[in-house]
Design an enzyme around this catalytic site. Sequence first.
Site, PDB file in Angstrom:
ATOM      1  N   HIS A  56    -130.109 -71.317 -11.085  1.00 23.94           N
ATOM      2  CA  HIS A  56    -128.750 -71.581 -10.600  1.00 23.94           C
ATOM      3  C   HIS A  56    -127.904 -72.143 -11.745  1.00 23.94           C
ATOM      4  CE1 HIS A  56    -129.860 -72.064  -6.051  1.00 23.94           C
ATOM      5  NE2 HIS A  56    -130.391 -70.973  -6.591  1.00 23.94           N
ATOM      6  N   GLU A  58    -126.113 -74.766 -11.878  1.00 23.23           N
ATOM      7  CA  GLU A  58    -126.299 -76.201 -12.061  1.00 23.23           C
ATOM      8  C   GLU A  58    -127.570 -76.504 -12.853  1.00 23.23           C
ATOM      9  OE1 GLU A  58    -124.728 -75.762  -7.740  1.00 23.23           O
ATOM     10  OE2 GLU A  58    -125.872 -74.563  -9.171  1.00 23.23           O
ATOM     11  N   CYS A  86    -126.748 -76.665  -3.939  1.00 18.78           N
ATOM     12  CA  CYS A  86    -127.773 -76.563  -2.901  1.00 18.78           C
ATOM     13  C   CYS A  86    -128.691 -77.791  -2.981  1.00 18.78           C
ATOM     14  CB  CYS A  86    -128.587 -75.278  -3.081  1.00 18.78           C
ATOM     15  SG  CYS A  86    -129.672 -75.303  -4.529  1.00 18.78           S
ATOM     16  N   CYS A  89    -130.629 -78.044  -6.353  1.00 15.42           N
ATOM     17  CA  CYS A  89    -129.798 -78.521  -7.460  1.00 15.42           C
ATOM     18  C   CYS A  89    -129.422 -79.988  -7.283  1.00 15.42           C
ATOM     19  CB  CYS A  89    -128.557 -77.647  -7.592  1.00 15.42           C
ATOM     20  SG  CYS A  89    -128.938 -75.956  -8.110  1.00 15.42           S
TER      21      CYS A  89
END
Length: 147
Positions: A56, A58, A86, A89
């Site tokens: 991701h 992040e 999410c 993260c």
Amino acid sequence: MENIFTDEYFMKKAFQEAEIAFEKGEIPVGAIVVVDSRVIARTHNLTELLNDVTAHAEMQAITSSANFLGGKYLKDCTLYVTLEPCQMCAGALYWAQITKIVYGARDEHRGFMTMGGKLHPKTIVVGGVMENECGSLMKRFFAERRK
């Protein structure tokens, strides 16, 4: 003198990363990390390219920032991300002890706030910066995928 380095200023840079992800066929999430008004990490989702569910934006930003700073903690850093992080993260951001998170669109299905995720108690969270633009890009991406 007016400070041009606002949350919107930096979110525009994260949004540029989301647009790059969109063009690559990645879910369009972009992120940057800023310390002292200086961008130290600029990333976007890479889950398709790397065939890695943890890639991701992040997570990429945390790794890049830690490498730049030479340490695992992101104190005095702000993460700008186009979509609410999410739970995965948020957990990584908790351990990184990031000072501030600014996100664009809310993720009502998988966002950390909906899923009951926690952040470091000292982390400041600001949501809704460029929310319409960030949300529209996400909706456009999934509409094109469903054709």
